[in-house]
Motif scaffolding. Sequence first.
Motif, PDB file in Angstrom:
ATOM      1  N   GLY A   1       0.821  -1.194   0.000  1.00  0.00           N
ATOM      2  CA  GLY A   1       0.000   0.000   0.000  1.00  0.00           C
ATOM      3  C   GLY A   1       0.861   1.252   0.000  1.00  0.00           C
ATOM      4  N   GLN A   2       0.343   2.305   0.636  1.00  0.00           N
ATOM      5  CA  GLN A   2       0.995   3.617   0.609  1.00  0.00           C
ATOM      6  C   GLN A   2       1.987   3.829   1.745  1.00  0.00           C
ATOM      7  OE1 GLN A   2       0.469   5.831  -1.972  1.00  0.00           O
ATOM      8  NE2 GLN A   2      -0.650   4.074  -2.810  1.00  0.00           N
ATOM      9  N   ARG A   3       1.744   3.192   2.909  1.00  0.00           N
ATOM     10  CA  ARG A   3       2.562   3.513   4.079  1.00  0.00           C
ATOM     11  C   ARG A   3       3.294   2.322   4.677  1.00  0.00           C
ATOM     12  NH1 ARG A   3      -1.933   5.210   8.015  1.00  0.00           N
ATOM     13  NH2 ARG A   3      -3.008   3.595   6.815  1.00  0.00           N
TER      14      ARG A   3
ATOM     15  N   GLU B   1      -2.215  -4.967   2.134  1.00  0.00           N
ATOM     16  CA  GLU B   1      -2.587  -3.816   1.314  1.00  0.00           C
ATOM     17  C   GLU B   1      -3.974  -3.307   1.697  1.00  0.00           C
ATOM     18  OE1 GLU B   1      -2.157  -5.385  -2.579  1.00  0.00           O
ATOM     19  OE2 GLU B   1       0.031  -5.180  -2.602  1.00  0.00           O
TER      20      GLU B   1
ATOM     21  N   GLU C   1       6.980   9.055   7.475  1.00  0.00           N
ATOM     22  CA  GLU C   1       5.935   8.845   6.479  1.00  0.00           C
ATOM     23  C   GLU C   1       5.598   7.369   6.270  1.00  0.00           C
ATOM     24  OE1 GLU C   1       4.257  11.343   4.991  1.00  0.00           O
ATOM     25  OE2 GLU C   1       5.398  12.625   6.365  1.00  0.00           O
TER      26      GLU C   1
ATOM     27  N   ASP D   1      -3.720  -1.375   4.943  1.00  0.00           N
ATOM     28  CA  ASP D   1      -3.074  -0.081   4.724  1.00  0.00           C
ATOM     29  C   ASP D   1      -4.067   0.956   4.193  1.00  0.00           C
ATOM     30  OD1 ASP D   1      -0.419   1.494   4.364  1.00  0.00           O
ATOM     31  OD2 ASP D   1      -1.424   1.668   2.419  1.00  0.00           O
ATOM     32  N   GLY D   2      -5.095   0.505   3.516  1.00  0.00           N
ATOM     33  CA  GLY D   2      -6.080   1.421   2.946  1.00  0.00           C
ATOM     34  C   GLY D   2      -7.202   1.805   3.885  1.00  0.00           C
TER      35      GLY D   2
END
Length: 298
Positions: free
Chosen positions: A114-116, A156, A131, A159-160
Amino acid sequence: MPWLELALTLRAEQQPRVEEALDDLGALSITLRDADAETPDEQAIFEPGVGELPLWPTITLDALFEAGTDRRGLVEALGELLPWLEPDQLAFRDVADEDWERAWMDQFKPMPFGQRLWIYPWNIEPPADEEIVVVRLDPGLAFGSGTHPTTALCLEWLDGLQLAGRQVTDYGCGSGILAIAALKLGAAGAVGVDNDPQALTASSDNAERNGVADRLRVFLPGEEPKAPADVFVANILAGPLGELAPTFAAACKRGAPFALSGILAGQQDELLARYAEWFDDLRVDAREDWIRISGHRR
């Protein structure tokens, strides 16, 4: 030190007697594997129940002996103990010594989801970066390092989500990776459930390494708290997922996001129909040959 490995190919019903004979002859370890692996007849066996030992119809049994063990003497002794054993069922090979823990660490690299979210092996120091969210992991004896598509799909998904202050249930927790990831992403508390006591130990150990042990509780199935969760994830297999649908529905608060994985491509339609009785907004996501189903408790 090097080792001598003896591989025997046999039928499943012969396994107990062969294993007993090898143990009597001083085998240091015995491993079972599918004799038809990497063929069209290969059969996957996952997540046995506690105390169960499901086997393939034809097995390759690998027995490890000290280097220098008399091969001819072993064959003669096996012939006496197992007179039905044929020479073409046996094969020897020398096995070089290896630092297995080091080899595993060399293969397990930091991975993003995911993003983080990042999963880091315990021997690699992550960067000082506010971050990213880092889970430090030593899977030990239990399944779950993030390398398998089913685990990756669930990481994932977590993470969302907005997890701050929420209570999460991770059913089939393995190494604890999903529950710990949820806690590191902001969840207030997590419950891990697994039918393997070793998984519960690994989950607790990994939670301690990540500084979240005070917020993770682990249980065998049936012993977990009855309070429904704000977020629910189950990474097991399609068969148990179908059987446990009413239990999982009762374990989720109304509106709770949920995700299921451990599902092979082609198994999702039956599960979608099954879970539609209790869950809305059902969707399917895939990675390689594996499926994740997600949605919300009605």
